[in-house]
Design an enzyme around this catalytic site. Structure first.
Site, mmCIF file in Angstrom:
data_model
loop_
_atom_site.group_PDB
_atom_site.id
_atom_site.type_symbol
_atom_site.label_atom_id
_atom_site.label_comp_id
_atom_site.label_asym_id
_atom_site.label_seq_id
_atom_site.Cartn_x
_atom_site.Cartn_y
_atom_site.Cartn_z
ATOM 1 N N THR A 203 82.127 45.571 20.962
ATOM 2 C CA THR A 203 83.124 45.806 22.007
ATOM 3 C C THR A 203 84.534 45.537 21.472
ATOM 4 O O THR A 203 85.496 46.168 21.901
ATOM 5 C CB THR A 203 82.825 44.884 23.208
ATOM 6 O OG1 THR A 203 81.460 45.087 23.576
ATOM 7 C CG2 THR A 203 83.718 45.173 24.391
ATOM 8 N N TYR B 162 73.602 39.078 13.989
ATOM 9 C CA TYR B 162 73.867 40.060 15.052
ATOM 10 C C TYR B 162 72.961 41.244 14.764
ATOM 11 O O TYR B 162 73.239 42.041 13.861
ATOM 12 C CB TYR B 162 75.348 40.457 15.035
ATOM 13 C CG TYR B 162 75.754 41.501 16.081
ATOM 14 C CD1 TYR B 162 74.873 41.925 17.072
ATOM 15 C CD2 TYR B 162 77.027 42.051 16.073
ATOM 16 C CE1 TYR B 162 75.245 42.871 18.022
ATOM 17 C CE2 TYR B 162 77.413 42.999 17.023
ATOM 18 C CZ TYR B 162 76.512 43.408 17.981
ATOM 19 O OH TYR B 162 76.877 44.356 18.909
ATOM 20 N N ASN B 163 71.878 41.328 15.501
ATOM 21 C CA ASN B 163 70.915 42.413 15.287
ATOM 22 C C ASN B 163 71.148 43.526 16.294
ATOM 23 O O ASN B 163 71.025 43.305 17.501
ATOM 24 C CB ASN B 163 69.487 41.864 15.429
ATOM 25 C CG ASN B 163 68.450 42.879 15.002
ATOM 26 O OD1 ASN B 163 68.616 43.554 13.980
ATOM 27 N ND2 ASN B 163 67.379 43.013 15.769
ATOM 28 N N TYR B 164 71.500 44.699 15.821
ATOM 29 C CA TYR B 164 71.783 45.825 16.715
ATOM 30 C C TYR B 164 71.189 47.094 16.090
ATOM 31 O O TYR B 164 71.917 47.957 15.576
ATOM 32 C CB TYR B 164 73.296 45.942 16.908
ATOM 33 C CG TYR B 164 73.772 46.833 18.043
ATOM 34 C CD1 TYR B 164 72.896 47.587 18.818
ATOM 35 C CD2 TYR B 164 75.127 46.931 18.337
ATOM 36 C CE1 TYR B 164 73.349 48.387 19.851
ATOM 37 C CE2 TYR B 164 75.597 47.733 19.375
ATOM 38 C CZ TYR B 164 74.698 48.462 20.119
ATOM 39 O OH TYR B 164 75.153 49.273 21.139
ATOM 40 N N VAL C 114 75.077 38.079 25.774
ATOM 41 C CA VAL C 114 76.349 38.524 25.191
ATOM 42 C C VAL C 114 76.595 39.897 25.809
ATOM 43 O O VAL C 114 75.966 40.877 25.419
ATOM 44 C CB VAL C 114 76.278 38.659 23.657
ATOM 45 C CG1 VAL C 114 77.660 38.948 23.085
ATOM 46 C CG2 VAL C 114 75.698 37.412 23.021
ATOM 47 N N LYS D 243 72.074 37.175 18.025
ATOM 48 C CA LYS D 243 72.400 38.032 19.171
ATOM 49 C C LYS D 243 71.637 39.321 18.938
ATOM 50 O O LYS D 243 71.929 40.072 18.009
ATOM 51 C CB LYS D 243 73.897 38.316 19.244
ATOM 52 C CG LYS D 243 74.193 39.392 20.280
ATOM 53 C CD LYS D 243 75.649 39.609 20.516
ATOM 54 C CE LYS D 243 76.357 40.266 19.375
ATOM 55 N NZ LYS D 243 77.516 41.063 19.786
ATOM 56 N N ASP D 244 70.633 39.550 19.766
ATOM 57 C CA ASP D 244 69.768 40.708 19.602
ATOM 58 C C ASP D 244 70.158 41.750 20.648
ATOM 59 O O ASP D 244 69.905 41.569 21.835
ATOM 60 C CB ASP D 244 68.311 40.251 19.805
ATOM 61 C CG ASP D 244 67.297 41.319 19.432
ATOM 62 O OD1 ASP D 244 67.580 42.111 18.514
ATOM 63 O OD2 ASP D 244 66.215 41.353 20.064
ATOM 64 N N THR D 245 70.807 42.807 20.214
ATOM 65 C CA THR D 245 71.185 43.854 21.170
ATOM 66 C C THR D 245 70.080 44.887 21.163
ATOM 67 O O THR D 245 69.956 45.691 20.238
ATOM 68 C CB THR D 245 72.555 44.462 20.824
ATOM 69 O OG1 THR D 245 73.542 43.439 20.971
ATOM 70 C CG2 THR D 245 72.898 45.603 21.779
#
Ligand code: ELE
Length: 289
Positions: free
Chosen positions: A43, A129-131, A195, A155-157
């Protein structure tokens, strides 16, 4: 249970970062009940920021640094290491990084090596940060476990909450957040928090949803989740990243500049249409934002 706001990066029309707007926005979010700021995230247009801009964002928010997770991901590992060194002077909650992306068929071993190097360089806790849908790579709990890599947080998106929960069951001490707006309620309920990009424009809604979860009022919390999901749908029609700037101005009452192309700002008609739709929607509900 924490609300983490992946803060947007406010740009001036010449493409420079609007530092005053960033400071004002971060301060407002924390005052309204957001627990932590995720800096240089998706973002925040992290992949489109130079390393100097990533540093600048942290300098601007230096007073708030113990509430900051500082995202340092870059396709040049030298830049990542430079950012980690820079961050060592600040009292941060954690540093974080997405995985290397774009390049196809990177071996698992290389992906893990990238995070091992980060962990070896950082004096702060390191969050993954897993996306997968953005980077093309899923750094899952299974993959970390296969290579024996233990990180302090993730942070798993991911639309699959079970995928996020697997980090918790595999690594009980790991801080686990899900990064999808549409799963914020479930993330507060079952993980360490959410998040969520919509917390940029709905900090009070997120705070009230968290309070409802804390007192066991799932029904009330669900009404906030539905509101958040409705706003996501409105924003996506015009491009979610660009729309967030307009939504934040509508709900928070101050300007946060605009995005930077190729993330384009909404044009006048789009902004007006979004504003009308959102104001009409919120009017009937009597919620504070
Ligand atoms: C999320 C995206 C996910 C927020 C960040 C975030 O911006 O750094 O639509 O669920 O893929 O990653 O907002 O959006 P969806 O953590």
């Amino acid at each position: 249970m924490e609300i983490v706001s992946p803060i947007l990066t406010p740009f001036n029309s010449d493409g420079t970062i609007n530092k005053e707007a960033l400071k004002q926005h971060a301060t407002n979010l924390l005052n309204k009940g957001v627990d932590l700021i995720f800096l240089n995230g998706t973002t925040g247009l992290g992949p489109a920021l130079s390393k100097e801009e990533k540093k600048e964002n942290l300098r601007v928010l230096s007073d708030l640094s113990n509430k900051i997770i500082f995202q340092v991901g870059d396709l040049n590992l030298n830049n990542v290491i430079e950012l980690i060194k820079f961050a060592s002077d600040y009292d941060l909650r954690a540093i974080a990084s997405y995985s290397p992306y774009y390049f196809p068929r990177l071996p698992e071993k290389w992906l893990i090596k990238y995070f091992q190097i980060i962990a070896s360089q950082s004096r702060h806790p390191v969050y993954l940060y897993n996306y997968p849908s953005a980077t093309g790579y899923d750094i899952s709990a299974k993959l970390l476990s296969k290579f024996g890599l233990e990180l302090a947080g993730v942070k798993d998106t991911n639309q699959d909450l079970a995928h996020s929960m697997e980090f918790k069951t595999t690594f009980p001490k790991m801080k686990v957040y899900n990064g999808s707006d549409t799963l914020a309620f479930y993330s507060l309920l079952s993980l360490d928090g959410t998040v969520a990009s919509m917390s940029n424009c709905l900090p009070t809604v997120f705070k009230e949803m968290k309070e409802a979860v804390a007192r066991g009022d799932a029904r009330k919390a669900m009404t906030f989740q539905k509101l958040i999901t409705s706003l996501v749908e409105m924003a996506r029609k015009y491009g979610q990243l660009g729309s967030l700037y307009v939504l934040t101005e509508i709900t928070q009452g101050y300007k946060v500049g605009g995005p930077r192309p190729p993330i384009f700002p909404l044009d006048e008609t789009e902004s007006k249409d979004l504003r009308t739709e959102v104001e009409n929607f919120l009017k009937g509900l009597g919620v504070s934002t």
